[in-house]
Design a protein around this motif. Structure first.
Motif, mmCIF file in Angstrom:
data_model
loop_
_atom_site.group_PDB
_atom_site.id
_atom_site.type_symbol
_atom_site.label_atom_id
_atom_site.label_comp_id
_atom_site.label_asym_id
_atom_site.label_seq_id
_atom_site.Cartn_x
_atom_site.Cartn_y
_atom_site.Cartn_z
ATOM 1 N N LEU A 29 81.085 17.785 -120.806
ATOM 2 C CA LEU A 29 80.010 17.696 -121.771
ATOM 3 C C LEU A 29 79.923 19.021 -122.499
ATOM 4 O O LEU A 29 79.996 20.131 -121.845
ATOM 5 C CB LEU A 29 78.619 17.628 -121.109
ATOM 6 C CG LEU A 29 78.527 16.205 -120.428
ATOM 7 C CD1 LEU A 29 77.021 15.978 -120.015
ATOM 8 C CD2 LEU A 29 78.587 15.018 -121.325
ATOM 9 N N THR A 30 79.721 19.094 -123.894
ATOM 10 C CA THR A 30 79.372 20.093 -124.827
ATOM 11 C C THR A 30 77.882 20.630 -124.500
ATOM 12 O O THR A 30 77.377 19.971 -123.796
ATOM 13 C CB THR A 30 79.583 19.813 -126.230
ATOM 14 O OG1 THR A 30 78.639 18.915 -126.521
ATOM 15 C CG2 THR A 30 81.122 19.267 -126.411
ATOM 16 N N ASN A 31 77.808 21.921 -124.802
ATOM 17 C CA ASN A 31 76.474 22.579 -124.846
ATOM 18 C C ASN A 31 75.285 21.730 -125.562
ATOM 19 O O ASN A 31 74.257 21.193 -125.015
ATOM 20 C CB ASN A 31 76.438 23.697 -125.435
ATOM 21 C CG ASN A 31 75.068 24.427 -125.381
ATOM 22 O OD1 ASN A 31 74.702 24.799 -124.202
ATOM 23 N ND2 ASN A 31 74.390 24.834 -126.482
ATOM 24 N N LYS A 32 75.767 21.155 -126.859
ATOM 25 C CA LYS A 32 74.748 20.217 -127.546
ATOM 26 C C LYS A 32 74.638 18.917 -126.728
ATOM 27 O O LYS A 32 73.291 18.455 -126.795
ATOM 28 C CB LYS A 32 75.455 20.082 -128.850
ATOM 29 C CG LYS A 32 74.754 19.231 -129.717
ATOM 30 C CD LYS A 32 75.293 18.780 -131.008
ATOM 31 C CE LYS A 32 74.244 18.044 -131.980
ATOM 32 N NZ LYS A 32 74.948 17.573 -133.085
ATOM 33 N N GLU A 33 75.653 18.221 -126.206
ATOM 34 C CA GLU A 33 75.541 17.057 -125.337
ATOM 35 C C GLU A 33 74.718 17.615 -124.111
ATOM 36 O O GLU A 33 73.678 16.619 -123.678
ATOM 37 C CB GLU A 33 76.763 16.466 -124.710
ATOM 38 C CG GLU A 33 77.592 16.013 -125.882
ATOM 39 C CD GLU A 33 79.078 15.612 -125.678
ATOM 40 O OE1 GLU A 33 79.641 14.730 -126.270
ATOM 41 O OE2 GLU A 33 79.602 16.393 -124.668
ATOM 42 N N ILE A 34 74.752 18.552 -123.323
ATOM 43 C CA ILE A 34 73.960 18.947 -122.142
ATOM 44 C C ILE A 34 72.401 19.156 -122.812
ATOM 45 O O ILE A 34 71.568 18.496 -122.265
ATOM 46 C CB ILE A 34 74.347 20.193 -121.662
ATOM 47 C CG1 ILE A 34 75.899 19.950 -120.986
ATOM 48 C CG2 ILE A 34 73.645 20.785 -120.485
ATOM 49 C CD1 ILE A 34 76.535 21.248 -120.566
ATOM 50 N N ALA A 35 72.240 19.852 -123.832
ATOM 51 C CA ALA A 35 70.959 19.917 -124.325
ATOM 52 C C ALA A 35 70.264 18.728 -124.645
ATOM 53 O O ALA A 35 68.996 18.524 -124.344
ATOM 54 C CB ALA A 35 70.757 20.783 -125.456
ATOM 55 N N GLY A 36 70.931 18.063 -125.305
ATOM 56 C CA GLY A 36 70.327 16.486 -125.624
ATOM 57 C C GLY A 36 70.005 15.709 -124.422
ATOM 58 O O GLY A 36 68.878 14.987 -124.297
ATOM 59 N N ARG A 37 70.708 15.777 -123.262
ATOM 60 C CA ARG A 37 70.248 14.952 -122.220
ATOM 61 C C ARG A 37 69.402 15.616 -121.215
ATOM 62 O O ARG A 37 68.606 14.784 -120.939
ATOM 63 C CB ARG A 37 71.638 14.748 -121.255
ATOM 64 C CG ARG A 37 72.561 13.889 -121.975
ATOM 65 C CD ARG A 37 73.807 13.758 -120.798
ATOM 66 N NE ARG A 37 74.964 12.966 -121.455
ATOM 67 C CZ ARG A 37 75.872 12.260 -121.061
ATOM 68 N NH1 ARG A 37 75.818 12.360 -119.747
ATOM 69 N NH2 ARG A 37 76.838 11.645 -121.427
ATOM 70 N N LEU A 38 69.282 17.073 -121.660
ATOM 71 C CA LEU A 38 67.950 17.475 -120.602
ATOM 72 C C LEU A 38 66.878 17.505 -121.895
ATOM 73 O O LEU A 38 65.803 18.095 -121.067
ATOM 74 C CB LEU A 38 68.461 18.833 -120.384
ATOM 75 C CG LEU A 38 69.738 18.853 -119.399
ATOM 76 C CD1 LEU A 38 70.084 20.482 -119.147
ATOM 77 C CD2 LEU A 38 68.931 18.293 -117.952
ATOM 78 N N GLY A 39 67.052 17.548 -122.804
ATOM 79 C CA GLY A 39 65.653 17.820 -123.748
ATOM 80 C C GLY A 39 65.472 19.096 -123.963
ATOM 81 O O GLY A 39 64.204 19.431 -124.230
ATOM 82 N N THR A 40 66.501 19.810 -123.859
ATOM 83 C CA THR A 40 66.034 21.381 -124.113
ATOM 84 C C THR A 40 66.954 22.083 -125.334
ATOM 85 O O THR A 40 67.567 21.460 -126.006
ATOM 86 C CB THR A 40 66.758 22.147 -122.976
ATOM 87 O OG1 THR A 40 68.098 21.809 -122.615
ATOM 88 C CG2 THR A 40 66.173 21.688 -121.715
ATOM 89 N N ASN A 41 66.490 22.935 -125.695
ATOM 90 C CA ASN A 41 67.027 23.915 -127.035
ATOM 91 C C ASN A 41 68.592 24.375 -126.570
ATOM 92 O O ASN A 41 68.807 24.874 -125.524
ATOM 93 C CB ASN A 41 66.040 25.119 -126.904
ATOM 94 C CG ASN A 41 66.597 25.887 -128.140
ATOM 95 O OD1 ASN A 41 67.763 26.330 -128.168
ATOM 96 N ND2 ASN A 41 65.531 26.453 -129.060
#
Length: 172
Positions: free
Chosen positions: A33-45
């Motif tokens: 997963l990309t950083n953006k995908e990780i952030a999206g799944r975690l709901g983080t910045n």
């Protein structure tokens, strides 16, 4: 759990002493997963997530995969968990917080699950030091066996949380 684990370095133990980083590792276990995908799944910045991703890459818990084209001509780097954390013991590192981070990550993840779909059990035991060591050894053998199996392409993702702790409510 187990004697064949190698001691974690201080940097490795610090990297694992974070619930968010443990959740990132779980997300990247089966797929990159990309950083953006990780952030999206975690709901983080995404900026905060990138800090955690870099810490995990720097300590060898995440590995960058070949870059791929992103939106509007950008380049994205996906990351995959290496599985390294399963092979080490953080207790001897002198870093506090690793066990608390595991518990916090579990609680954050289990809150997302319909509790009626989970399987839960509790067991009270009285063990000698030898019985305690045997239980840990046998559990590790079973968990290692399942971890080493090739993932079933049509299988569902499951998580297992195991806690063996002194039952202070029953101590006499």
């Amino acid at each position: 759990m187990g004697t064949h684990l190698r001691p974690a370095t201080e940097a490795e133990a610090r990297a694992l002493a974070s619930a968010i980083r443990l959740r990132i590792l779980r997300l990247c276990l089966d797929q990159a997963l990309t950083n953006k995908e990780i952030a999206g799944r975690l709901g983080t910045n995404p900026a905060t997530t990138l800090h955690h991703v870099r810490k995990l890459v720097g300590t060898g818990f995440l590995a960058a995969q070949p870059s791929r084209p992103g939106p509007r001509g950008s380049t994205e780097i996906p990351y995959r968990a290496t599985g390294k954390s399963w092979e080490m013991d953080v207790r001897e590192s002198g870093v506090t917080g690793a066990n608390a981070a595991i518990l916090d990550a579990f609680l954050e993840e289990v809150r997302l699950v319909d509790v009626e779909e989970g399987e839960f059990t509790r067991l009270g035991l009285r063990l000698t030091a030898e019985g305690h060591a045997e239980l840990l050894r046998r559990l590790r053998e079973v968990l290692d066996d399942f971890r080493m199996r090739q993932p079933a392409p049509d299988g569902e993702a499951y998580s297992l949380f195991l806690s063996l702790h002194r039952d202070v409510t029953r101590d006499t």
